[in-house]
Design an enzyme around this catalytic site. Sequence first.
Site, PDB file in Angstrom:
ATOM      1  N   ASP A 108       0.891  -1.160   0.000  1.00  0.00           N
ATOM      2  CA  ASP A 108       0.000   0.000   0.000  1.00  0.00           C
ATOM      3  C   ASP A 108       0.927   1.207   0.000  1.00  0.00           C
ATOM      4  O   ASP A 108       1.507   1.557   1.028  1.00  0.00           O
ATOM      5  CB  ASP A 108      -0.897  -0.015   1.229  1.00  0.00           C
ATOM      6  CG  ASP A 108      -1.828   1.187   1.286  1.00  0.00           C
ATOM      7  OD1 ASP A 108      -1.664   2.111   0.451  1.00  0.00           O
ATOM      8  OD2 ASP A 108      -2.709   1.219   2.158  1.00  0.00           O
ATOM      9  N   ILE A 109       1.107   1.812  -1.155  1.00  0.00           N
ATOM     10  CA  ILE A 109       2.120   2.838  -1.347  1.00  0.00           C
ATOM     11  C   ILE A 109       1.928   4.039  -0.430  1.00  0.00           C
ATOM     12  O   ILE A 109       2.872   4.780  -0.135  1.00  0.00           O
ATOM     13  CB  ILE A 109       2.151   3.296  -2.823  1.00  0.00           C
ATOM     14  CG1 ILE A 109       3.426   4.110  -3.115  1.00  0.00           C
ATOM     15  CG2 ILE A 109       0.913   4.085  -3.180  1.00  0.00           C
ATOM     16  CD1 ILE A 109       4.669   3.308  -3.114  1.00  0.00           C
ATOM     17  N   VAL A 111      -2.023   7.122 -22.799  1.00  0.00           N
ATOM     18  CA  VAL A 111      -1.930   5.665 -22.980  1.00  0.00           C
ATOM     19  C   VAL A 111      -3.261   4.986 -22.665  1.00  0.00           C
ATOM     20  O   VAL A 111      -3.980   5.394 -21.748  1.00  0.00           O
ATOM     21  CB  VAL A 111      -0.814   5.085 -22.079  1.00  0.00           C
ATOM     22  CG1 VAL A 111      -0.694   3.573 -22.255  1.00  0.00           C
ATOM     23  CG2 VAL A 111       0.518   5.766 -22.398  1.00  0.00           C
ATOM     24  N   TYR A 148      -4.156  16.102  -9.707  1.00  0.00           N
ATOM     25  CA  TYR A 148      -3.215  15.304 -10.494  1.00  0.00           C
ATOM     26  C   TYR A 148      -2.086  16.199 -11.008  1.00  0.00           C
ATOM     27  O   TYR A 148      -0.904  15.866 -10.873  1.00  0.00           O
ATOM     28  CB  TYR A 148      -3.955  14.656 -11.663  1.00  0.00           C
ATOM     29  CG  TYR A 148      -3.100  13.742 -12.503  1.00  0.00           C
ATOM     30  CD1 TYR A 148      -2.748  12.471 -12.055  1.00  0.00           C
ATOM     31  CD2 TYR A 148      -2.652  14.140 -13.764  1.00  0.00           C
ATOM     32  CE1 TYR A 148      -1.965  11.623 -12.829  1.00  0.00           C
ATOM     33  CE2 TYR A 148      -1.874  13.307 -14.553  1.00  0.00           C
ATOM     34  CZ  TYR A 148      -1.540  12.050 -14.077  1.00  0.00           C
ATOM     35  OH  TYR A 148      -0.757  11.216 -14.853  1.00  0.00           O
TER      36      TYR A 148
END
Length: 236
Positions: A63-64, A192, A159
């Site tokens: 879990d970063i 992407v 973001y």
Amino acid sequence: MMTKFDGKIALVTGGNRGIGFAICKGLLKAGFDVFLVARSVDEGQEAVQKLSEYGTATFIQLDISDDSSIKSVVEQIEKKTNKLDVLVNNAGIYPDEGVDILTVSRELLIRAMNTNTFSPIELTQALVPLLEKSQSPRVVNMSSGNGQIDGLSANAPSYSLSKMALNGATILLSRLLEPKKIAVYAMCPGWVRTDMGGENAPRSPDEGADTAIWLATEGTMAQSGKFFRDRTEQPF
């Protein structure tokens, strides 16, 4: 067939799908052994099975955004190896659906900064002792064109700001890690076709992963602290 990267070890966060999975595949094909790090146990183990035809991949749950989870990952890696050659900080989130800079909440801003900026910084800090033992250690931070000054988007506020801060962290880390000969890069994969990018994006995950793989395998100290897209240096 032996390659110059046989015996090299890489860790890729968010390696269970999308660009992260493509980076894992590319590094395995180059000859690396790879630690594939992801939050979901089921998805991580499934990804490792899919990658088995290309080389040796090992799944580790992370879990970063959790300090104790990062500590646990480092401890697990230290039990398996005494060095790390490449760290790819790929895991990230895009939580800005339906908000802009005038409506985004503090909670959303904190969530994006915690995952996209603070976590890569902390994981890099924790892995420096292992990176120091590599002959050519490299850290690749997955940034975005939205993190460039000219690419900031008012409709992707958390973001954009988190990736701009990650670019800043790349510069700062590169300066302090230069004496240790640890190179640190930021890069943009382009738009992407992933869960984040959507099905209308023009690039495949393999195309998005190309610059990250190039930096992980061929990046130099002279390129440390810089930002890249399509293997070409870009302005921050």
